[in-house]
Design an enzyme around this catalytic site. Sequence first.
Site, short mmCIF file in Angstrom:
data_model
loop_
_atom_site.label_atom_id
_atom_site.label_comp_id
_atom_site.label_asym_id
_atom_site.label_seq_id
_atom_site.Cartn_x
_atom_site.Cartn_y
_atom_site.Cartn_z
N LYS A 186 0.85 -1.19 0.00
CA LYS A 186 0.00 0.00 0.00
C LYS A 186 0.89 1.24 0.00
O LYS A 186 1.80 1.37 0.84
CB LYS A 186 -0.85 -0.03 1.27
CG LYS A 186 -2.23 0.51 1.11
CD LYS A 186 -3.01 0.18 2.34
CE LYS A 186 -4.27 0.96 2.41
NZ LYS A 186 -4.89 0.84 3.73
C1 E4P Z 1 -8.09 1.18 4.28
O1 E4P Z 1 -7.47 0.89 3.31
C2 E4P Z 1 -7.99 2.52 4.91
O2 E4P Z 1 -6.73 2.72 5.43
C3 E4P Z 1 -9.06 2.65 5.96
O3 E4P Z 1 -10.27 2.15 5.44
C4 E4P Z 1 -9.23 4.05 6.50
O4 E4P Z 1 -10.36 4.09 7.32
P1 E4P Z 1 -10.63 5.30 8.31
O5 E4P Z 1 -10.90 6.52 7.50
O6 E4P Z 1 -11.84 4.88 9.09
O7 E4P Z 1 -9.42 5.45 9.16
#
Ligand code: E4P
Length: 212
Positions: A85
């Site tokens: 990522k």
């Molecule tokens: C996933 O890939 C993201 O990092 C995550 O869904 C972010 O979620 P949040 O906005 O609730 O922290």
Amino acid sequence: MKFFIDTANVEEIKKANEMGIICGVTTNPSLIAKEGRDFKEVIKEITTIVDGPISGEVKATTTKAEDIIKEAREIANINPNIVVKIPITADGLKAVNVLSKEGIKTNVTLIFNSTQALFAAKAGATYVSPFLGRLDDIATPGINLIEEISEIFRNYDISTEIICASIRSPLHIAQCALAGGDIATVPYKVIEQCIKHPLTDIGIEKFRKDSE
Ligand code: E4P
């Protein structure tokens, strides 16, 4: 539509996996920090639970393309199911371009508009992660972003998959499914909320009483 679980908590991952709902996992630096465990150790353990794409993010302090590439190769080496990522930046895209040519899968994250998603796809991203909840938080309908990216990717037959991220409620999931998101990455709490319905509880209770 496919579902991933958005957590680094192995107990939650095990429970969701046993229900047969999920086929992948996403993590981010905040979710890893919440567990208070070593990044590689957690990611490795997750790969023993779920046989599908597992996203592990490069450190937030790694910002130069050559450093992102180096760290991404190390993360990818943990297991063939690893997806690296990478936040969308100019250096991030440069890294994605190199990594995709090496066959390393990437998930370009922190996507907040459709051109970011389109550029990430052009750079060779396997997945893009638009964050709908964080847009909703600032009174901007996040679902519009999922609809826009879906339409653009359809228009040009782009194979990059859309991971609907920052999911906060069951309604988000239904909206993402209607908007054509490929995947929703869902926190365990929201998975539980999706299963529950007050009429189901009432129905179960009535059947229980009647069968006594
Ligand atoms: C996933 O890939 C993201 O990092 C995550 O869904 C972010 O979620 P949040 O906005 O609730 O922290």
